[in-house]
Design a protein around this motif. Structure first.
Motif, PDB file in Angstrom:
ATOM      1  N   GLY A 338       0.806  -1.205   0.000  1.00 29.47           N
ATOM      2  CA  GLY A 338       0.000   0.000   0.000  1.00 29.47           C
ATOM      3  C   GLY A 338       0.847   1.267   0.000  1.00 29.47           C
ATOM      4  O   GLY A 338       0.424   2.306  -0.500  1.00 29.47           O
ATOM      5  N   LEU A 339       2.068   1.197   0.551  1.00 30.58           N
ATOM      6  CA  LEU A 339       2.950   2.355   0.581  1.00 30.58           C
ATOM      7  C   LEU A 339       3.768   2.503  -0.702  1.00 30.58           C
ATOM      8  O   LEU A 339       4.530   3.464  -0.838  1.00 30.58           O
ATOM      9  N   GLY A 340       3.629   1.539  -1.618  1.00 26.23           N
ATOM     10  CA  GLY A 340       4.340   1.639  -2.882  1.00 26.23           C
ATOM     11  C   GLY A 340       5.554   0.756  -2.998  1.00 26.23           C
ATOM     12  O   GLY A 340       6.324   0.869  -3.970  1.00 26.23           O
ATOM     13  N   ALA A 341       5.787  -0.149  -2.041  1.00 28.39           N
ATOM     14  CA  ALA A 341       6.933  -1.052  -2.124  1.00 28.39           C
ATOM     15  C   ALA A 341       6.654  -2.172  -3.119  1.00 28.39           C
ATOM     16  O   ALA A 341       5.504  -2.556  -3.359  1.00 28.39           O
ATOM     17  N   TRP A 342       7.720  -2.723  -3.678  1.00 27.53           N
ATOM     18  CA  TRP A 342       7.626  -3.778  -4.689  1.00 27.53           C
ATOM     19  C   TRP A 342       8.379  -5.036  -4.260  1.00 27.53           C
ATOM     20  O   TRP A 342       7.963  -6.139  -4.511  1.00 27.53           O
ATOM     21  N   ASP A 343       9.526  -4.835  -3.589  1.00 28.10           N
ATOM     22  CA  ASP A 343      10.333  -5.934  -3.050  1.00 28.10           C
ATOM     23  C   ASP A 343      10.681  -5.603  -1.602  1.00 28.10           C
ATOM     24  O   ASP A 343      10.964  -4.436  -1.273  1.00 28.10           O
ATOM     25  N   ALA A 344      10.695  -6.611  -0.732  1.00 25.35           N
ATOM     26  CA  ALA A 344      11.000  -6.366   0.678  1.00 25.35           C
ATOM     27  C   ALA A 344      11.595  -7.605   1.316  1.00 25.35           C
ATOM     28  O   ALA A 344      11.231  -8.736   0.960  1.00 25.35           O
ATOM     29  N   VAL A 345      12.518  -7.400   2.264  1.00 24.71           N
ATOM     30  CA  VAL A 345      13.143  -8.491   2.998  1.00 24.71           C
ATOM     31  C   VAL A 345      12.992  -8.233   4.490  1.00 24.71           C
ATOM     32  O   VAL A 345      13.045  -7.092   4.957  1.00 24.71           O
ATOM     33  N   ASN A 346      12.790  -9.298   5.241  1.00 23.35           N
ATOM     34  CA  ASN A 346      12.649  -9.234   6.689  1.00 23.35           C
ATOM     35  C   ASN A 346      14.022  -9.264   7.333  1.00 23.35           C
ATOM     36  O   ASN A 346      14.809 -10.176   7.097  1.00 23.35           O
ATOM     37  N   LEU A 347      14.327  -8.259   8.155  1.00 26.08           N
ATOM     38  CA  LEU A 347      15.538  -8.261   8.969  1.00 26.08           C
ATOM     39  C   LEU A 347      15.202  -8.837  10.341  1.00 26.08           C
ATOM     40  O   LEU A 347      14.091  -9.300  10.575  1.00 26.08           O
ATOM     41  N   ASP A 348      16.165  -8.824  11.268  1.00 23.37           N
ATOM     42  CA  ASP A 348      15.908  -9.360  12.599  1.00 23.37           C
ATOM     43  C   ASP A 348      14.793  -8.553  13.261  1.00 23.37           C
ATOM     44  O   ASP A 348      14.698  -7.333  13.091  1.00 23.37           O
ATOM     45  N   GLY A 349      13.933  -9.220  14.013  1.00 19.95           N
ATOM     46  CA  GLY A 349      12.809  -8.553  14.663  1.00 19.95           C
ATOM     47  C   GLY A 349      12.765  -8.869  16.140  1.00 19.95           C
ATOM     48  O   GLY A 349      13.790  -8.996  16.805  1.00 19.95           O
ATOM     49  N   GLY A 350      11.552  -9.015  16.674  1.00 21.23           N
ATOM     50  CA  GLY A 350      11.405  -9.294  18.093  1.00 21.23           C
ATOM     51  C   GLY A 350      11.980  -8.160  18.934  1.00 21.23           C
ATOM     52  O   GLY A 350      11.825  -6.979  18.634  1.00 21.23           O
ATOM     53  N   GLY A 351      12.694  -8.518  19.991  1.00 17.91           N
ATOM     54  CA  GLY A 351      13.297  -7.523  20.862  1.00 17.91           C
ATOM     55  C   GLY A 351      14.395  -6.720  20.204  1.00 17.91           C
ATOM     56  O   GLY A 351      14.810  -5.683  20.731  1.00 17.91           O
ATOM     57  N   SER A 352      14.892  -7.180  19.042  1.00 18.69           N
ATOM     58  CA  SER A 352      15.946  -6.455  18.335  1.00 18.69           C
ATOM     59  C   SER A 352      15.411  -5.262  17.551  1.00 18.69           C
ATOM     60  O   SER A 352      16.176  -4.351  17.210  1.00 18.69           O
ATOM     61  N   THR A 353      14.118  -5.268  17.226  1.00 21.20           N
ATOM     62  CA  THR A 353      13.555  -4.231  16.355  1.00 21.20           C
ATOM     63  C   THR A 353      13.803  -2.833  16.922  1.00 21.20           C
ATOM     64  O   THR A 353      13.326  -2.495  18.005  1.00 21.20           O
ATOM     65  N   THR A 354      14.575  -2.040  16.184  1.00 17.00           N
ATOM     66  CA  THR A 354      14.943  -0.692  16.614  1.00 17.00           C
ATOM     67  C   THR A 354      15.093   0.207  15.395  1.00 17.00           C
ATOM     68  O   THR A 354      15.710  -0.183  14.412  1.00 17.00           O
ATOM     69  N   MET A 355      14.527   1.410  15.478  1.00 16.14           N
ATOM     70  CA  MET A 355      14.780   2.442  14.476  1.00 16.14           C
ATOM     71  C   MET A 355      15.354   3.664  15.175  1.00 16.14           C
ATOM     72  O   MET A 355      14.823   4.118  16.187  1.00 16.14           O
ATOM     73  N   VAL A 356      16.443   4.172  14.623  1.00 20.17           N
ATOM     74  CA  VAL A 356      17.145   5.315  15.193  1.00 20.17           C
ATOM     75  C   VAL A 356      17.134   6.455  14.177  1.00 20.17           C
ATOM     76  O   VAL A 356      17.441   6.249  13.001  1.00 20.17           O
ATOM     77  N   VAL A 357      16.765   7.645  14.621  1.00 16.47           N
ATOM     78  CA  VAL A 357      16.810   8.850  13.796  1.00 16.47           C
ATOM     79  C   VAL A 357      17.688   9.864  14.516  1.00 16.47           C
ATOM     80  O   VAL A 357      17.393  10.238  15.655  1.00 16.47           O
ATOM     81  N   ARG A 358      18.776  10.259  13.843  1.00 16.88           N
ATOM     82  CA  ARG A 358      19.704  11.228  14.449  1.00 16.88           C
ATOM     83  C   ARG A 358      20.095  10.816  15.863  1.00 16.88           C
ATOM     84  O   ARG A 358      20.036  11.607  16.817  1.00 16.88           O
ATOM     85  N   HIS A 359      20.426   9.526  16.034  1.00 15.18           N
ATOM     86  CA  HIS A 359      20.930   8.958  17.293  1.00 15.18           C
ATOM     87  C   HIS A 359      19.867   8.754  18.364  1.00 15.18           C
ATOM     88  O   HIS A 359      20.203   8.365  19.477  1.00 15.18           O
ATOM     89  N   GLU A 360      18.594   8.987  18.063  1.00 14.44           N
ATOM     90  CA  GLU A 360      17.534   8.765  19.039  1.00 14.44           C
ATOM     91  C   GLU A 360      16.625   7.639  18.574  1.00 14.44           C
ATOM     92  O   GLU A 360      16.246   7.580  17.403  1.00 14.44           O
ATOM     93  N   VAL A 361      16.255   6.746  19.504  1.00 15.21           N
ATOM     94  CA  VAL A 361      15.331   5.656  19.177  1.00 15.21           C
ATOM     95  C   VAL A 361      13.929   6.240  19.015  1.00 15.21           C
ATOM     96  O   VAL A 361      13.424   6.917  19.915  1.00 15.21           O
ATOM     97  N   VAL A 362      13.300   5.982  17.864  1.00 15.80           N
ATOM     98  CA  VAL A 362      11.985   6.576  17.598  1.00 15.80           C
ATOM     99  C   VAL A 362      10.857   5.550  17.674  1.00 15.80           C
ATOM    100  O   VAL A 362       9.682   5.934  17.669  1.00 15.80           O
TER     101      VAL A 362
END
Length: 736
Positions: A338-362
């Motif tokens: 729905g967001l316009g992606a065509w190909d995608a791969v799953n990285l590690d998830g669970g408790g590892s799932t983290t996104m950082v923006v400018r050094h801050e976890v968002v």
């Protein structure tokens, strides 16, 4: 370079497209019940990079960063592998002027035993980890910065001048049983000790550009050793040969000072690869969503690409929380479509799932302690040239203060690319005197119960933050005394009275408080826990203000049932859902979890191909469900081992402490055909570090996490073993 107005137009078009998606969610997500309901946050991080946070069905919270791949100052880079470190730490380590880490997500699955990733990794053309990972998908980038997804499998060879070729089985792979393993500086200072191997010490002479999927490196044989434990050259490699026939052939064709060629690469063939990050399942393949049967909902991390490879999406969905339950592969695939992606791969998830923006976890990592340490990360880097300060920022942009407190706001400056630059020396502070005053960058509140703004200015650029000053003249607890039974808990709320007789709650983490007896503990959340009989008082202090609450603990012992298996198995992970590194020695697909007669019933089937002892984790997948605090008491589980089970099987209780680390209690031996309590007192002296733990319990927020089962490989060969659990309890005294 595209100018700012053009970039702003691009972003607005992108956001308008998302808005159109929300208004027609049913059409966009025909094959899924999941749709995006609201946009919680949108921010331009730099030219061509937009971070958005969404609320989706579930409920679920998604963070998605859309990156314009045509921006000339942006590129992707992998990082990590020295040891398990947090994604924020990896981003900070790689951040410098002219090389700013704009955003990052956690990377590959990894082993808690070795701290190394499961798949392949390259960093700016250097091979970091290489394994023949057939069927395991990776995200990779070429010299032009263009991404692609493929099931990359490491391959390599050493070729002599006379045409003899020796296979390179893997690279820096700990615990490898391959005939040959190559080591470089990313592995460490020296190779593992081993007396029955041949090692070639190779120093680089000429490192040629990538040719297709092959990376030729001309090396000189500096030395040949008949055992391991050799120093790894900073500018070279060590090739370890385990196979005797290969060692004998190498002795015939390779001598000291010879020049040989290492050809390293991946299968299938790709041109000029510079960075590779391992992943797992491909959840979008040219617009076709994941079609497997894994419907488990977990926190997830994904990398996705649009159809014409002009946009890359870094995506996370939070999980194992009441505010966000997590998604299955198929649900996330439909959202990405729905967001316009065509190909995608799953990285590690669970408790590892983290996104950082400018050094801050968002995002909101699912471990109670927050961000988990991981093996590597995928980073978005801006190489835009540093400029002058074009904007200022005060963090936090709003805060509350009490009379006994002060606050030094964090001031940041950014150039036109939104990359951080030095804060100018000439900063002008502004505030209303009735609100307070600022001295050397520190804000001190006044003696008036009020709110307003503080502001900073440098020339034509400025920013402001909202401040609420609570001028309290008295402290008033919500009760005059507290009475509890041992093992019970309660709540205390503290109020402050303003000079206008307004009565408002004061968070306990904003004042000083203590109990004068160890039998009672008060947490900063206001929760009170009674361990044993006794009496004393709780003291609250805020500057010159104070209040006390007497307490008494007496009466019968209260036992708390954390789990009795009378309902559904909500929150427990089945063997097939458990990470393969945490369920050793058994076949997860043949093993099972079910409820029967108010018991949780786990059946584990030995894996005849495995050479490892049984080491099984029975774990919770939801962090909020079992116990709000465990400390200073006993914890136990009533367990039955089936009559036909072999002996010498051991079980440990596993605790997730308040810092998110896993701790294991003492191992109890199970007896076939008998119910037995596996229990321990919750004190540091009884616990050991399990996986990422250190054997220490925190005072607050320890939670029951599950069990660890261990057994000897020889004893359990070809066995099928069933365990029953009928209750998990906590108590101030020994169970039952």
């Amino acid at each position: 370079m595209t100018n700012f107005s053009q970039k702003t137009t691009y972003i607005l078009i992108f956001l308008f497209g998302l808005f159109f998606l929300y208004t027609d969610a049913k059409a966009a997500f025909q094959s899924s019940d999941v749709s995006i309901r609201d946009t919680l946050h949108t921010e331009e991080l730099t030219y061509g990079v937009v971070h958005s946070r969404y609320l989706a069905d579930g409920p679920n919270i998604l963070n998605i960063i859309a990156i314009d791949l045509d921006e000339p100052y942006l590129h992707f880079q992998t990082a990590g592998t020295d040891s398990l470190t947090r994604t924020t730490a990896q981003a900070k380590q790689n951040d410098r002027k002219g090389h700013r880490v704009v955003a990052a997500v956690n990377g590959d699955f990894f082993s808690f035993d070795t701290d190394w990733p499961i798949g392949n990794q390259m960093i700016r053309g250097d091979f970091v980890h290489g394994v023949p990972a057939e069927g395991r998908y990776h995200v990779a980038f070429d010299r032009e910065g263009r991404p692609f997804l493929d099931a990359l499998s490491f391959r390599g060879s050493l070729v002599t001048d006379d045409g003899e070729s020796f296979p390179v089985g893997d690279l820096n792979h700990i615990g490898s049983d391959a005939e040959t393993t190559l080591f470089n500086r990313y592995y460490g200072a020296q190779t593992p000790q081993d007396s029955e191997v041949l090692e070639l010490i190779l120093k680089t002479v000429d490192d040629e550009p990538m040719q297709g999927s092959r990376h030729p490196v001309t090396v000189m044989v500096d030395d040949i050793r008949s055992s391991g434990g050799n120093a790894v050259p900073e500018d070279g490699f060590v090739l370890r040969i385990r196979d005797k026939s290969l060692s004998e052939r190498a002795a015939e064709h390779i001598a000291r000072r010879d020049r040989v060629t290492l050809e390293l690469g991946f299968k299938p063939d790709h041109q000029g690869i510079t960075d590779v990050m391992g992943g797992g399942v491909r959840i979008l393949d040219q617009g076709e969503p994941y079609s497997g049967d894994n419907e488990a909902r977990h926190p997830r991390t994904f990398a996705a690409i649009d159809r014409d490879t002009t946009t890359l999406f870094l995506c996370t969905v939070d999980g194992r929380q009441t505010s966000s339950i997590g998604m299955s592969y198929r649900e996330m695939a439909d959202v990405l479509l729905g967001l316009g992606a065509w190909d995608a791969v799953n990285l590690d998830g669970g408790g590892s799932t983290t996104m950082v923006v400018r050094h801050e976890v968002v995002n909101s990592p699912s471990d109670p302690g927050g961000e988990r340490k991981v093996a590597n990360s995928l980073q978005l880097v801006s190489t835009a040239p540093p400029g002058e300060a074009a904007s200022l920022s005060i963090k936090p942009d709003s805060f509350d203060l009490y009379p006994h407190e002060s606050k030094r706001p964090e001031i940041s400056a950014f150039d036109t690319f939104r990359n951080p630059v030095d804060v100018p020396d000439e900063i002008e502070w502004q505030t209303d005197p009735a609100l307070g005053n600022i001295e050397n960058g520190v804000f001190y509140p006044g003696n008036t119960d009020t709110s307003g703004y503080i502001a900073i200015r440098h020339g034509d650029i400025k920013d402001s933050a909202q401040v609420r000053v609570h001028h309290i003249t008295a402290l008033e607890p919500d009760r005059e005394e507290l009475r509890l039974e041992p093992g019970a808990s309660g709540e205390i709320t503290l109020f402050g009275v303003t000079d206008g007789d307004d009565r408002r709650e004061i968070p306990l983490d904003r004042i000083d408080f203590a109990s004068d007896g160890e039998e009672l503990y008060l947490s900063s959340s206001g929760r009170v826990y009674a361990w044993a009989e006794g009496s004393g008082k709780i003291i609250f202090e805020a500057g010159e203000l104070s209040a006390t609450v007497p307490w008494t603990i007496e009466g019968g012992i209260k036992k708390t049932a954390l789990e009795d298996f009378t309902g559904e198995l909500s929150g427990w992970m089945s063997p097939a859902q458990t990470h393969r590194s945490q369920i050793l020695g058994v076949d997860p697909s043949a093993s099972s979890l079910q409820t029967r007669d108010n018991h949780g019933v786990w059946t584990f089937v030995d894996d005849p191909e495995s050479k490892e002892d049984w080491d099984i984790r029975i774990t919770r997948q939801l962090r909020d469900e079992l116990g709000d605090m465990l400390y200073g008491t006993h914890l136990g589980a009533r367990v039955y081992l089936a009559d036909d089970a072999p002996g010498d099987i051991y079980m440990q209780l596993v605790i997730r402490d308040g810092d998110g680390q896993l701790e294991a209690g003492p191992a109890g031996r199970l007896t076939p055909g008998e119910w037995k309590w596996i229990q321990t007192e919750l004190a540091n002296k009884h616990f050991e570090g399990y996986l990422n733990g250190n054997g220490e319990l925190t005072r607050e927020e320890n939670q029951f996490n599950g069990f660890r089962i261990t057994g000897d490989r020889e004893t359990l060969q070809d066995a099928t073993v069933t365990f029953k659990v009928d209750k998990v309890q906590s108590s101030p005294e020994t169970l039952p």
